[in-house]
Design a protein around this motif. Sequence first.
Motif, mmCIF file in Angstrom:
data_model
loop_
_atom_site.group_PDB
_atom_site.id
_atom_site.type_symbol
_atom_site.label_atom_id
_atom_site.label_comp_id
_atom_site.label_asym_id
_atom_site.label_seq_id
_atom_site.Cartn_x
_atom_site.Cartn_y
_atom_site.Cartn_z
ATOM 1 N N GLU A 119 0.818 -1.217 0.000
ATOM 2 C CA GLU A 119 0.000 0.000 0.000
ATOM 3 C C GLU A 119 0.849 1.264 0.000
ATOM 4 O OE1 GLU A 119 -3.280 0.631 0.121
ATOM 5 O OE2 GLU A 119 -4.112 -1.389 0.285
ATOM 6 N N VAL A 120 2.044 1.167 0.563
ATOM 7 C CA VAL A 120 2.818 2.389 0.778
ATOM 8 C C VAL A 120 4.130 2.390 -0.008
ATOM 9 C CG1 VAL A 120 3.973 3.815 2.492
ATOM 10 C CG2 VAL A 120 1.820 2.696 3.060
ATOM 11 N N THR A 121 5.036 1.472 0.351
ATOM 12 C CA THR A 121 6.372 1.525 -0.233
ATOM 13 C C THR A 121 6.354 1.235 -1.739
ATOM 14 O OG1 THR A 121 7.184 0.767 1.886
ATOM 15 C CG2 THR A 121 8.730 0.725 0.078
ATOM 16 N N LEU A 122 5.576 0.214 -2.122
ATOM 17 C CA LEU A 122 5.564 -0.157 -3.543
ATOM 18 C C LEU A 122 5.066 0.993 -4.426
ATOM 19 C CD1 LEU A 122 6.292 -2.459 -5.427
ATOM 20 C CD2 LEU A 122 3.975 -3.318 -5.199
ATOM 21 N N PRO A 123 3.884 1.566 -4.148
ATOM 22 C CA PRO A 123 3.453 2.679 -5.020
ATOM 23 C C PRO A 123 4.399 3.880 -4.971
ATOM 24 C CG PRO A 123 1.869 2.312 -3.234
ATOM 25 C CD PRO A 123 2.812 1.161 -3.224
ATOM 26 N N LEU A 124 5.012 4.123 -3.812
ATOM 27 C CA LEU A 124 5.921 5.264 -3.721
ATOM 28 C C LEU A 124 7.248 4.998 -4.441
ATOM 29 C CD1 LEU A 124 5.335 6.522 -0.073
ATOM 30 C CD2 LEU A 124 4.705 7.660 -2.197
ATOM 31 N N SER A 125 7.538 3.714 -4.698
ATOM 32 C CA SER A 125 8.797 3.419 -5.391
ATOM 33 C C SER A 125 8.595 3.296 -6.890
ATOM 34 C CB SER A 125 9.440 2.150 -4.817
ATOM 35 O OG SER A 125 8.591 1.048 -4.983
ATOM 36 N N VAL A 126 7.378 3.561 -7.381
ATOM 37 C CA VAL A 126 7.109 3.470 -8.820
ATOM 38 C C VAL A 126 8.084 4.308 -9.663
ATOM 39 C CG1 VAL A 126 5.455 4.184 -10.593
ATOM 40 C CG2 VAL A 126 4.738 2.683 -8.750
#
Lengths: 354, 295
Positions: free
Chosen positions: B207-214
């Motif tokens: 929910e957090v790290t993955l989308p922010l690391s796009v």
Amino acid sequence: MSARIEIVGVSKSYDGAARAVDDIHMTIEPGEFFSLLGPSGCGKTTTLRMIAGFEMPSEGIIRVGGQDITRVPAHKRDMGMVFQNYALFPHRTVRENVAFGLRMRKMPRAAIAKKVDEALAMVALTGFEDRMPGQLSGGQQQRVALARAIVIEPRVLLCDEPLGALDKKLRQSMQFELKQLQKTLGVTLVFVTHDQEEALAMSDRIAVLSRGKVEQVGTPTEIYDRPATRFVADFIGETNLFRGELVGTDGAPALRVDGHLTLALPAADGLSGAISVGLRPEKVRLTPGGAGAQAQGTVESANFQGGHVLYRIALAGNRHVLAQSPNDGSGAPLAAGTPVSLGWTPADLVILKD
Amino acid sequence: MSRASARLGAPRLGANVMGLALLPSALFFALFFFLPIGLMAVMSFLTGNPVVMPNVVATTRHYERILDDPYYFEVMWTTVRIGLYTTVAALLLGYPLAHLMARVKSRSLHALLLMAVLMPMLTGIVVRTFAWMAILSDKGVANQILQALGFAPMQLMYNEFGIVLGLVHIYLPFMILTLTGVIGRIDERLEQAAQNLGASPLKAFCEVTLPLSVPGILAGSLLVFALAISAYVTPILMGGFQIMTLPILIYQQISANFNIGFAAALGMVLLVLSMVLVLAYNHILAAVSGQRDLA
């Protein structure tokens, strides 16, 4: 709704190094506003993070509502937390930030929308639903973080220096609002701060921590008026510390600080040897002129602070005492060099443990 | 000199210095990037090399040849497919390691990981590819071990698998370093906040790290993809000319067929192809992480 938190013999050490938290015992009552107060590195944030489940205690047990949660992972603890820099999700709108906890609880959409609206209304942010966190001021971000934490109706609300990044005026108004909100919700709130004024202003009870140990737990007035240790007396507000040898009799004990100064102590049992006492500046009465009272000195400097004047008084033997006099509107503060006599009653002296 | 004039003068001087500092790179790009690409574009529409042949004329026959023969589409598709496999493999292998490197507390462990990632880059591509050949060839280390264990030997190179393996090995560091930089800038407390609100560690990551690391996924993938489809040495050595990719084809047209016009047209196709894919990829990822339709 709200829960009691029991911390029993909790210690935390990293890689066998010195203990960041050292054998802490405390019980936080349901619905209480409880502050962990201390300088940086005293273990207050580590304690909070252990309650939240982000750190595992090396020893000891933490119970919430009678249930041992020491080994329960953070996401199953059902606690709200407001982080120091808010930790808002930067890629989510205000609404999505606040809705996050409810979504994780698989609440139906309609119910989430209603709850989010209520929570945002509670922190006076209605109309900001579709903004991104980056578009909000510090104070507004703080409110979103608060709404996000309370919307899940947690048993316990944890706050890690939540007001630290706000400017002074805003901090004061948020202090009132947070306190009001906590009373309305009746939630148990654990509040970490290094700001003693903030702790004194907001808390039902305060635990003062130093080097991983609890120095004293008490109400704000107890902490301020009856500090238990030298550290607490020194850390909370201004204080004059004296250290000396016990002289006099059991009925009329006195403290011999040096050749020039001997203080009459309040009657107490079990005193012996070297003793420290504290004296708050506002308990020291200044009278111009040289005679009488407990001690004589001369005004070295006067620090006008609006509502009161803080004097630094030079005593004989190269010793200094702070004295605070209310500004009664009678004119300019006493000039430097003015001889004064200092008065207090023995009961104003607080005997301190080292 | 008054203070006011000093203040007025400073930014102008700064801007001048910056402009001056940019000049070498501007010249470099003009001379070695825009000029060659422009020349290549021109050559792709000529019947021959105007430097050695006086009577060249404009033509579209190179492009017609590419469009008429399905063989060239096959080569294009092979090139893109190898690029995609390499990118996906590098992303799947690189992300966990990049995450670890970005989050590891111990400085010495971080240095050790960084060294492990960078070390292979200190050896030349040719050397590393030959090492892979020693391992993967029909009588190589891998097959001898397989046979000793009683398995049938497998063809591990002279096919796409071998090429992708070689390319992943070479371009993985680019993916890891790009991802590490982006993940390292994501506040750890965001994941903790998500967990505090009831998300399991895996859910909090998604929910957090993955989308922010796009942005890091995007940058790393583009880098690896661009490097992989233009790779030449590894596809030749690991593919043994069994697998034809656009760079190999271009090389053959220049060195064996001396058909510079056709080679230039193939080069333009490779350029346009990668630009279209880059734009499409950008578009898709931006839409996916559009940050609001996830909620």
